[in-house]
Design a protein around this motif. Structure first.
Motif, short mmCIF file in Angstrom:
data_model
loop_
_atom_site.label_atom_id
_atom_site.label_comp_id
_atom_site.label_asym_id
_atom_site.label_seq_id
_atom_site.Cartn_x
_atom_site.Cartn_y
_atom_site.Cartn_z
N PRO A 218 0.82 -1.21 0.00
CA PRO A 218 0.00 0.00 0.00
C PRO A 218 0.86 1.26 0.00
O PRO A 218 1.96 1.29 0.57
N VAL A 219 0.31 2.30 -0.64
CA VAL A 219 1.01 3.59 -0.72
C VAL A 219 0.09 4.66 -0.14
O VAL A 219 -1.07 4.79 -0.55
N VAL A 220 0.61 5.43 0.80
CA VAL A 220 -0.13 6.54 1.41
C VAL A 220 0.41 7.84 0.84
O VAL A 220 1.62 8.10 0.90
N SER A 221 -0.49 8.65 0.30
CA SER A 221 -0.09 9.95 -0.26
C SER A 221 -0.41 11.07 0.72
O SER A 221 -1.50 11.10 1.30
N THR A 222 0.53 11.98 0.90
CA THR A 222 0.36 13.19 1.71
C THR A 222 0.52 14.39 0.78
O THR A 222 0.84 14.22 -0.40
N PRO A 223 0.31 15.63 1.26
CA PRO A 223 0.41 16.77 0.35
C PRO A 223 1.76 16.90 -0.36
O PRO A 223 1.82 17.41 -1.48
N GLN A 224 2.84 16.43 0.29
CA GLN A 224 4.15 16.65 -0.30
C GLN A 224 4.99 15.37 -0.42
O GLN A 224 6.19 15.45 -0.65
N GLY A 225 4.35 14.21 -0.24
CA GLY A 225 5.14 12.99 -0.31
C GLY A 225 4.28 11.74 -0.36
O GLY A 225 3.04 11.80 -0.36
N ARG A 226 4.96 10.60 -0.40
CA ARG A 226 4.28 9.31 -0.41
C ARG A 226 5.10 8.31 0.41
O ARG A 226 6.33 8.38 0.44
N VAL A 227 4.37 7.38 1.05
CA VAL A 227 5.02 6.30 1.80
C VAL A 227 4.55 4.97 1.23
O VAL A 227 3.35 4.69 1.19
N LYS A 228 5.52 4.15 0.80
CA LYS A 228 5.22 2.78 0.39
C LYS A 228 5.59 1.86 1.55
O LYS A 228 6.68 1.97 2.11
N ALA A 229 4.69 0.95 1.90
CA ALA A 229 4.92 0.11 3.07
C ALA A 229 4.51 -1.33 2.79
O ALA A 229 3.71 -1.61 1.88
N LYS A 230 5.06 -2.24 3.58
CA LYS A 230 4.62 -3.63 3.51
C LYS A 230 3.25 -3.79 4.18
O LYS A 230 2.42 -4.57 3.74
N PHE A 231 3.07 -3.03 5.27
CA PHE A 231 1.81 -3.05 6.01
C PHE A 231 1.44 -1.63 6.40
O PHE A 231 2.31 -0.78 6.60
N LEU A 232 0.14 -1.43 6.56
CA LEU A 232 -0.38 -0.12 6.96
C LEU A 232 -1.25 -0.30 8.20
O LEU A 232 -2.06 -1.24 8.27
N ARG A 353 -8.92 -5.97 9.69
CA ARG A 353 -7.95 -5.90 8.60
C ARG A 353 -8.72 -5.73 7.30
O ARG A 353 -9.75 -6.38 7.09
N LEU A 354 -8.23 -4.85 6.44
CA LEU A 354 -8.77 -4.66 5.10
C LEU A 354 -7.80 -5.29 4.12
O LEU A 354 -6.64 -4.86 4.03
N GLY A 355 -8.25 -6.32 3.41
CA GLY A 355 -7.31 -7.04 2.56
C GLY A 355 -6.29 -7.78 3.42
O GLY A 355 -6.56 -8.18 4.56
N ASP A 356 -5.09 -7.92 2.90
CA ASP A 356 -4.05 -8.67 3.62
C ASP A 356 -3.11 -7.78 4.41
O ASP A 356 -2.35 -8.29 5.25
N ASN A 357 -3.15 -6.46 4.20
CA ASN A 357 -2.03 -5.67 4.73
C ASN A 357 -2.43 -4.31 5.31
O ASN A 357 -1.56 -3.49 5.60
N ILE A 358 -3.72 -4.05 5.47
CA ILE A 358 -4.15 -2.80 6.11
C ILE A 358 -4.89 -3.15 7.40
O ILE A 358 -5.97 -3.76 7.37
N TYR A 359 -4.31 -2.79 8.53
CA TYR A 359 -4.88 -3.08 9.83
C TYR A 359 -5.44 -1.79 10.44
O TYR A 359 -4.97 -0.69 10.12
N TYR A 360 -6.43 -1.94 11.33
CA TYR A 360 -7.00 -0.73 11.95
C TYR A 360 -7.53 -1.05 13.34
O TYR A 360 -7.83 -2.20 13.68
N SER A 361 -7.61 -0.01 14.14
CA SER A 361 -8.33 -0.05 15.41
C SER A 361 -8.97 1.32 15.59
O SER A 361 -8.31 2.35 15.38
N GLN A 362 -10.24 1.33 15.99
CA GLN A 362 -10.95 2.60 16.16
C GLN A 362 -12.18 2.39 17.03
O GLN A 362 -12.57 1.27 17.35
N GLY A 363 -12.80 3.50 17.44
CA GLY A 363 -14.09 3.44 18.10
C GLY A 363 -14.03 3.10 19.57
O GLY A 363 -14.78 2.23 20.05
N CYS A 364 -13.17 3.79 20.32
CA CYS A 364 -13.06 3.52 21.76
C CYS A 364 -14.32 3.96 22.51
O CYS A 364 -14.52 3.58 23.67
#
Length: 427
Positions: A218-232, A353-364
């Motif tokens: 997965p690749v995360v885009s920000t206003p001035q850059g991008r991050v490619k990662a194995k996991f997000l 997890r979304l797909g194989d490589n995007i993990y999340y936690s939310q909603g405390c």
């Protein structure tokens, strides 16, 4: 690019000095990219770094800008819905796993403070205050429930004992949890961020995630850059926006309001809360309060569904404070702010997890100081291939709010009004 500053809160005004962190510029690669430098993101980053991963954290504003740096500062165990609700919802094995984890977050906080020498004004002791005999009965049941899961640091309090803890006639009794307590929440986040960097983690501030390109990496885009990662790892909670629509559909940002008095002086402060414990009442829409290190009263409560900023926070919260402490009628309010938390329909956290490589936690759901620190450990375990505890959370049932985006606010507010009326009537 415009810079997003901290809100004008007591915590921001009294925060420890921190270095300026740059925004992401250009393209980089990392093992794990974490979106959000609040407690969930920082806790996850620390556990991953301690396991040898290369970690990059993207923060839209400043470290601890959201709920992590604006909350009441109270270390409260378990979840927004307690273990008995989980027991009725899922099977015994899953309930056992979740129950055993319910008291772990507070231990993680204390371990982090000790290991990384974090200066955040930690004080032990938290009190649940009962306004009625019905609420007192609930506390007796809660004590038995928590003790069944091995949590023994609890003491029921009668009316006279409560008067020795809180200078008010409001309460019929309460329960003291000595593994609870309170901290300066923003300084805890700042200390954890420094610990992340001490282990080689990189934090970019003023770097909001604008889009996520899903795929094998997965690749995360920000206003001035991008991050490619194995996991997000997605840890934005109430400040994530619509970055991942499937997460936004099952949650709702809500605002809670906090005020802080002028310094009260040692004598007046000690007369209000002689043991310096933090307190929260047992109402559905609860009030919570504690003393700061410099002897101010920090008092919070109220919920604004949909996370609008009220025009006059002091007008909402000051009457609540004076109902508990009428002796503060002439005391000046120095700070008033709002902060957002993320509510789920079940009031249990959403992990997955979304797909194989995007993990999340939310909603405390307003119970996040301890849970978020546990979430970081659970997410890190899953990324290391140990998913049993992650799966215990991930398989909890969650549903969209009825009525979709248009009606979720009025429907939820109606439900809150109903339970608030029950609190007032004592039924």
């Amino acid at each position: 690019m415009p810079q997003t500053s901290y809100p004008e809160s007591y915590y921001a005004a009294s925060a420890n000095p921190v270095p300026s962190r740059p925004a992401l510029q250009g393209d980089i690669e990392t093992d794990i990219c974490i979106i959000g430098a609040g407690y969930t993101g920082l806790s996850t980053a620390l556990f991953l770094l301690e396991s040898g991963f290369k970690v990059t954290v993207l923060e839209a504003a400043r470290v601890g800008f959201g709920a992590s740096g604006r909350n009441g500062g109270q270390i409260v165990n378990s979840y927004s819905r307690d273990i008995d609700v989980i027991e009725r919802t899922v099977g015994s094995q899953q309930a056992k796993l979740l129950g055993d984890m319910a008291f772990e977050g507070g231990r993680i906080i204390r371990e982090r403070i000790a290991k990384y020498h974090i200066d955040c004004a930690l004080k032990d002791g938290g009190v649940f205050a009962a306004l009625s005999e019905k609420q007192m009965g609930h506390l007796r049941s809660q004590k038995a429930l928590w003790e069944r899961y091995g949590h023994k640091q609890l003491q029921l309090l009668g009316k006279d004992e409560m008067r020795g803890i809180v200078a008010t006639e409001q309460y019929v009794g309460g329960m003291l949890d000595m593994s609870g307590g309170h901290i300066h929440p923003l300084n805890l986040a700042l200390g954890e961020a420094a610990a992340v960097e001490s282990l080689g983690g990189v934090i970019y501030e003023q770097s909001p995630a604008l889009s996520i390109q899903r795929g094998q990496q997965p690749v995360v885009s920000t206003p001035q850059g991008r991050v490619k990662a194995k996991f997000l790892v997605v840890a934005g909670n109430a400040y994530l926006g619509n970055l991942l629509p499937e997460l936004a559909a099952k949650s709702m940002p809500c605002g809670t309001q906090v005020i802080t008095t002028e310094p009260l002086g040692d004598e007046l402060a000690a007369s209000l809360l002689p043991q310096d414990y933090c307190v929260e009442d047992c109402n559905y829409l609860l009030d919570y309060y504690r003393l700061s290190e410099d002897k101010r009263l920090i008092f919070g409560g109220g919920v604004v569904y949909g996370a609008r900023d009220p025009a006059n926070i002091e007008a909402i919260i000051r009457p609540k404070m004076l109902k508990v402490f009428p002796q503060l009628a002439n005391v000046k309010i120095d700070y008033a702010w709002t902060g957002n938390f993320l509510l789920t329909l079940s009031r249990l956290p959403q992990v997955g997890r979304l797909g194989d490589n995007i993990y999340y936690s939310q909603g405390c759901s307003g119970h996040g100081v301890t849970y978020t620190h546990l979430a970081g450990k659970v997410l890190a375990e899953a990324l290391r291939g140990q998913a049993e505890r992650f799966d215990a959370f991930a398989t909890l049932p969650h549903y969209p709010f009825p009525g979709g985006n248009l009606l979720r606010v009025p429907f939820t507010a109606m439900g809150a009004w109903y339970y608030s009326l029950r609190d007032k009537l004592g039924i």
